[in-house]
Design an enzyme around this catalytic site. Structure first.
Site, PDB file in Angstrom:
ATOM      1  N   LYS A 193       0.979  -1.200   0.152  1.00  0.00           N
ATOM      2  CA  LYS A 193       0.300  -0.186   0.129  1.00  0.00           C
ATOM      3  C   LYS A 193       0.983   1.073   0.415  1.00  0.00           C
ATOM      4  O   LYS A 193       2.273   1.284   0.215  1.00  0.00           O
ATOM      5  CB  LYS A 193      -1.063   0.146   1.455  1.00  0.00           C
ATOM      6  CG  LYS A 193      -1.483  -1.177   1.514  1.00  0.00           C
ATOM      7  CD  LYS A 193      -2.241  -1.250   0.273  1.00  0.00           C
ATOM      8  CE  LYS A 193      -4.163  -3.013   0.181  1.00  0.00           C
ATOM      9  NZ  LYS A 193      -4.397  -3.856   1.153  1.00  0.00           N
TER      10      LYS A 193
HETATM   11  C1  LIG Z   1      -5.179  -4.551   1.272  1.00  0.00           C
HETATM   12  C2  LIG Z   1      -6.561  -4.917   1.925  1.00  0.00           C
HETATM   13  C3  LIG Z   1      -7.311  -5.039   2.784  1.00  0.00           C
HETATM   14  C4  LIG Z   1      -6.622  -5.742   3.777  1.00  0.00           C
HETATM   15  O1  LIG Z   1      -5.462  -5.060   3.765  1.00  0.00           O
HETATM   16  P1  LIG Z   1      -4.599  -5.950   5.320  1.00  0.00           P
HETATM   17  O2  LIG Z   1      -4.201  -4.673   6.164  1.00  0.00           O
HETATM   18  O3  LIG Z   1      -3.513  -6.872   4.143  1.00  0.00           O
HETATM   19  O4  LIG Z   1      -5.719  -6.816   6.143  1.00  0.00           O
HETATM   20  C5  LIG Z   1      -8.615  -4.475   3.150  1.00  0.00           C
HETATM   21  N1  LIG Z   1      -9.463  -4.116   1.570  1.00  0.00           N
HETATM   22  C6  LIG Z   1      -8.599  -3.798   0.483  1.00  0.00           C
HETATM   23  C7  LIG Z   1      -9.706  -3.096  -0.580  1.00  0.00           C
HETATM   24  C8  LIG Z   1      -7.335  -4.065   0.584  1.00  0.00           C
HETATM   25  O5  LIG Z   1      -6.174  -3.636  -0.983  1.00  0.00           O
END
Ligand SMILES: *Cc1c(COP(=O)(O)O)cnc(C)c1O
Length: 401
Positions: A193
């Site tokens: 991210k």
């Molecule tokens: C990455 C992501 C999540 C989950 O996040 P984590 O930190 O991996 O648990 C949820 N929703 C979306 C759209 C994501 O891209």
């Protein structure tokens, strides 16, 4: 990065990030210490929300949100068909029913119309809508908020892709996370991210009661404040609240983020604008280098009145017209050191969901899924990496310049 394998996304960790984590490791706190609160107040300020709570994943953030809104069995939650599994799982954790909404075939995001269409299929009251800002651009926050309001539902933004995105609505500019069009926004700080915490997440809200409910749920459901105890006499000794006493009105989880992860998150947050600007420059370079390949290859949709923090650079490719399979293209790119990914397999196609519900008609999701491919995008990429990806992609599709 030239010459090295290019993944579709990766973290950008610098020396001062390492120093920030090392400083915590040398100190007294590994779990909840001063870095947690410092990170939370910086995060709240960065997005313009009253409350920001750190937790240990974007998935935990989503669960904190669905729990805090009191969603449960019999309630329906609208989730986009194109998203990561965790968005729908957040409804499953609290026993609510999931209704998959179709998405716009080009942007991959829900629209007020697809939300209303999903609601017509609801077996019970729709209590929440979870828009996902796929790739980074927002999915029409005022329109979704209005559609949700018409249903009597709350909006929880799954903003895991959109930390650093700004948009204008009704003449006012706002930031994703300020909750101008939602009750709660959730973020992930997973390394792919925009900024990284290792595993980590954040929820934001402007509602103090919701913030308090999420704070309790994050830490076993424990209540330390004597003013909020139900059985105060049990916690009273010598006429005063006992120093060891706490109460649990309702069980919670352990979703706390460690102090060193918050130190990393805080150090990375200070770089958000720089990372977002670099991602924007790389996306603009992709846009112009890919322009000659339209309409077979199209850049991601850029909604009006939005300055996205690009998490993913997902192009739309007409594989059928080009007579190439996506597998073939991905393999060829991988052989030249370029990682790509598909975001996402439509969630209602998963075996879990196929066993539980009849597959709704989702032509937008099917169209989007058939054509999407995420190309490498992360701040550590050089301009020449973009050139290399575009050349390799064009060659793998049989598109000469
Ligand atoms: C990455 C992501 C999540 C989950 O996040 P984590 O930190 O991996 O648990 C949820 N929703 C979306 C759209 C994501 O891209």
């Amino acid at each position: 990065m030239s010459g090295l394998f290019l993944p579709y996304g990766r973290q950008c960790i610098e020396e001062d990030d390492i120093e920030a984590v090392a400083a915590v490791l040398r100190g007294d706190w590994l779990t909840t210490g001063p870095a947690v609160g410092a990170f939370e107040s910086d995060f709240a300020r960065a997005v313009g929300a009253r409350h920001a709570l750190a937790c240990n994943s974007g998935t935990a953030a989503l669960h904190m949100a669905t729990h805090a809104l009191g969603l449960g069995p019999g309630d329906c939650v609208i989730v986009p068909a194109i998203t990561f599994l965790a968005t729908a799982n957040a409804a499953v954790y609290v026993g609510a029913d999931v209704l998959f909404a179709d998405v716009d075939p080009e942007s991959g995001t829900i629209t007020p119309e697809t939300v209303r269409e999903a609601a017509r299929r609801a077996p019970g009251p729709v209590k929440a809508v979870l828009p996902v800002h796929l790739k980074g651009p927002v999915a029409d926050p005022p329109g979704i908020a209005e559609a949700a309001e018409g249903l009597g539902a709350a909006v929880i933004e799954d903003a895991c892709h959109a930390l650093g995105t700004h948009y204008t609505a009704n003449g006012a500019s706002t930031t994703v996370g300020a909750c101008a069009h939602s009750r709660i926004a959730t973020f992930s700080l997973h390394p792919v991210k925009t900024i990284a915490m290792g595993e980590g997440g954040v929820v934001t809200t402007n509602d103090p009661a919701i913030a308090e409910a999420m704070r309790r749920f994050r830490s076993h459901g424990m209540v330390h404040d004597p003013a909020a105890w139900e059985l105060s006499e049990q916690g009273t000794e010598a006429g005063a609240p006992a120093p060891w006493y706490y109460e649990m009105p309702e069980p919670g989880f352990n979703y706390r983020a460690p102090d060193f992860a918050c130190a990393l998150g805080r150090s990375q947050l200070a770089k958000l604008d720089r990372f977002v600007a670099r991602r924007a420059a790389l996306a603009a370079r992709y846009d112009s280098l890919l322009a000659p390949f339209a309409p077979h290859v199209l850049p991601p949709v850029r909604p009006e009145a939005c300055t996205p923090a690009w998490h993913l650079y997902a192009v739309r490719i007409d594989f059928a017209a080009l007579r190439r399979s996506r597998t073939e293209v991905m393999r060829t790119l991988r052989a030249s050191g370029i990682g790509t990914q598909v975001h996402y397999v439509p969630v209602p196609w998963q075996p879990y969901w196929r066993r539980r519900q009849a597959l709704p008609d989702l032509p937008g999701a099917a169209h989007y899924y058939a054509r999407t491919l995420s190309l490498p995008l992360f701040p550590g990429m050089a301009d020449s990496d973009v050139d290399r990806v575009v050349d390799a992609l064009a060659a793998s599709l049989g598109l000469g310049i």
